[in-house]
Structure formats: C-alpha cells, structure tokens
Design an enzyme around this catalytic site. Structure first.
Site, short mmCIF file in Angstrom:
data_model
loop_
_atom_site.label_atom_id
_atom_site.label_comp_id
_atom_site.label_asym_id
_atom_site.label_seq_id
_atom_site.Cartn_x
_atom_site.Cartn_y
_atom_site.Cartn_z
N THR A 172 0.84 -1.20 0.00
CA THR A 172 0.00 0.00 0.00
C THR A 172 0.86 1.24 0.00
O THR A 172 1.84 1.31 0.74
CB THR A 172 -0.88 0.05 1.26
OG1 THR A 172 -1.65 -1.13 1.31
CG2 THR A 172 -1.79 1.27 1.24
N ARG A 229 -13.74 -8.22 0.64
CA ARG A 229 -13.15 -7.54 1.78
C ARG A 229 -12.50 -6.21 1.33
O ARG A 229 -11.80 -6.16 0.32
CB ARG A 229 -12.09 -8.44 2.42
CG ARG A 229 -11.34 -7.81 3.60
CD ARG A 229 -10.07 -7.12 3.17
NE ARG A 229 -9.26 -6.71 4.32
CZ ARG A 229 -8.18 -5.94 4.23
NH1 ARG A 229 -7.76 -5.51 3.06
NH2 ARG A 229 -7.51 -5.60 5.31
N GLY A 284 -0.70 -0.67 6.97
CA GLY A 284 -0.57 -1.81 7.87
C GLY A 284 -1.78 -2.73 7.79
O GLY A 284 -2.29 -2.98 6.69
#
Lengths: 211, 141
Positions: B1, B29, B53
């Site tokens: 990310t 999800r 994270g």
C-alpha cells in the site's frame, strides 16, 4: 467596553504577534513547503509526485500521479495489478484521494479489471457527487470514464495463489467455521458455537502484505 | 500500500492511497485504504496523514483523521502520529501498522507499532530543505 479600551498592552500583544509572524521561524516554515511524504521507501512514487509539483501541477495532481506511479511499478507487490490475490485468485484494488481545501473525497474499493485505481478515484471527485464506489459497479464507472478493462492477474499472482492452495489455504481470515479453517480449505460453513475472541495478532501481515 | 500526503506552498493539503489489499482476503473484503479518515485524511486548515498496515484493525480507529485532529490542536506531527499508534496499541498491542503525518507549516513525522519483525518504518520525504526525495526511518514504539 472595557475590551475596547484595552489600553497599551493589547496593542503591544498585537505588535508582538505580527513580529512573530515575521521571525526566522516563520520563514523556515515557508521554506519547508511544499512537502511530499509517502509511506514506505517507494522512491519513484515520491519522485513522480515531486516532479508534478515542480512542473506546476496541483497537490491533487501530485498525489494522483505519485500513487499511479506505484500502481505501474507494482510497489512492493502490495500496490497495483498482479499482487495480493484474494481467495478466488483475483487481484482487486482499493484507492482514495482527498482534497483538503474542499474536503471532497473520491474512492473506489474492490475495483476489478482496472489498473489505475487512484485515477478512477479522482474521477469520482470530478464527475460524481458521491464519495465511494465499489465492486463491479466501480469497474463499470471506470470504463465509462475511459479506463480500459485489463486482466490484473500475472504469473506472480497466479503463483502466490497456487502456493496458498497447496498449503491448505493457509493462512486465511476465517474463524468459527467448519471445516477448521486453520487446517483446511473451504468452502466453509458457520460453526454453531461461536467464540467471541478477537485475536489481535499480526502473524498474517508483514511489510509485504499490508493495506 | 502507498499512502501519500502533499502540502503545497500555500498550505493546501491533499492525500491519497492505493493498494491491492491483504493477500488471500475474502472476496469483497475492503481495508482501510479507501476509507476517508482511515487510509488517509487531508484538511488544509491543519494537515494530512496516511496510514498503512493491518487495515482490518486500523480502520476501526480512523487513525488518519485522529492524527489530523491532533495536529489541528497544535500537536507536533511526530507526536500526533505516536499518539494515534498508542491509542490502537491499547486494544491491539500486536497490530502491524504505521502512520505518516504532516502539518501545514511543512513539519512532518511518522510512527509505527513495534512488533517482532517490524521495528522500524521507512518512508519518503521531499521538500525544498532536502536536495531530492529522501528515505527516512523511524523507530517503532
């Protein structure tokens, strides 16, 4: 009335405040701008965003192009196509962009078959009154905005998926199901006896597997 | 990310994220990245922040929004980031995560949660005070 007759000390305070605004500290702050900061050591993304600012682009442009560069580079395998396949082996993308002047947000989630997720998120700001589009409908919106449908699967993502299947689908994110998700692949059904226990472990997350 | 915060010469703030999420996630999800206030947040009257994270944990705490609110109250960006991490630590001491923060004067900082295998967090900074985009490292708390 008393405030209006404040006398000398308020005037001095105002003068001090004006003086403080002109101190070297204020100058130093000005010199510190613009600033681009991004998570992880994704250098090309940082360079791209900085270049956009240097060439006169807006802050939103810089964010969009910087993050788009990471999508192209497949930064760390955690950004863009060909990474983090889900349980069905498909790579899907999430992205958002926010304008701190207007507080507008454009976001897409569970975006399928479109590579430039943050580009689509920007289009949500520019061409809709919404904030977040998801799933197949987000993909349809992307196509309407001119983004091409592309396969996000790569040999790498196929390999990651195959390895996971060969390891009995370990690790996974299920709980309270049968068959035992810590040992077997699905399909799973809910177990009658539910355990309300949140395992705040990070064993499945790492520097290469993160949001 | 990737999470990114850009602050222009006039103090205009923008932020963004992009990710392919958690590997082997359930189809459908969605993590914290596309959620305003979770993955990132920008407010030109205060600053910007972006988190990274374990999104399933972090999105419950709106860490980016919280960090910007701390900075609005005058908290230094590094301390703002640390306070956000500390808030999550109380409920999820072993969570994997980090956050970057920057305010409208150009000050910036970062913080992360120290767990086995993740003791430092690397991030990139570009500004006129640095000759080129520079990698920086912060020790996790």
């Amino acid at each position: 009335m008393a405030a209006g007759r404040g006398g000398g000390w308020q005037g001095v305070a105002v003068a001090l405040l004006l003086l403080a605004a002109l101190t070297p500290a204020g100058a130093a702050s000005a010199a510190a701008l613009p600033v681009v900061i991004n998570t992880w050591a994704f250098r090309t993304a940082a360079e791209t965003a900085w270049r956009v600012l240097e060439s006169g682009g807006s802050e939103l442009d810089a964010v969009e192009k910087g993050c788009s560069q990471c999508e192209i580079d497949q930064c760390d395998g955690s950004v863009g196509y060909g990474g983090s396949p889900d349980e069905s082996g498909e790579t899907t993308l999430d992205a958002m962009i926010m304008d701190g002047n207007t507080m507008e947000v454009g976001a897409v989630a569970d975006l399928r078959r479109v590579k430039n997720a943050i580009g689509v998120a920007r289009k949500v700001i520019e061409y809709t009154k919404h904030t977040l589009l998801v799933g197949e409908s987000a993909s349809l919106f992307a196509v309407r905005m001119g983004f091409p449908y592309e396969d996000l699967t790569t040999q790498k993502s196929l390999s990651l998926y195959s390895e996971w299947l060969n390891q009995n689908c370990q690790p996974n994110y299920w709980k309270n199901v049968v068959p035992d998700s810590s040992k077997s692949c699905g399909p799973y059904k809910r177990r009658e006896e539910v355990t309300y226990r949140e395992e705040h472990t990070s064993s499945q997350r790492s520097v290469h597997n993160h949001d | 990310t990737i999470g990114m915060v850009v602050i222009g010469v006039s103090g205009t703030v923008a932020s963004g994220t992009s990710t392919n999420g958690a590997i082997h996630k359930l189809p459908g999800r969605v993590g914290d990245s596309p959620i305003a206030g979770a993955g990132s947040y920008a407010d030109s009257t205060a600053g910007g922040a972006a988190a990274t994270g374990d999104g399933d944990i972090m999105m419950r705490f709106l860490p980016s929004y919280q960090a910007v609110e701390y900075m609005r109250m005058g908290t230094d960006p590094t301390v703002a980031c640390q306070k956000v991490i500390s808030r999550i630590q109380k409920y999820a001491p072993k969570f994997f995560g980090a956050i970057i923060c920057a305010n409208t004067t150009g000050s910036y900082g970062a913080a992360c949660n120290k767990i086995p295998g993740f003791t430092q967090f690397h991030f990139m900074v570009s500004s006129p005070l640095l000759s080129r985009p520079t990698e920086q490292v912060v020790d996790c708390i």
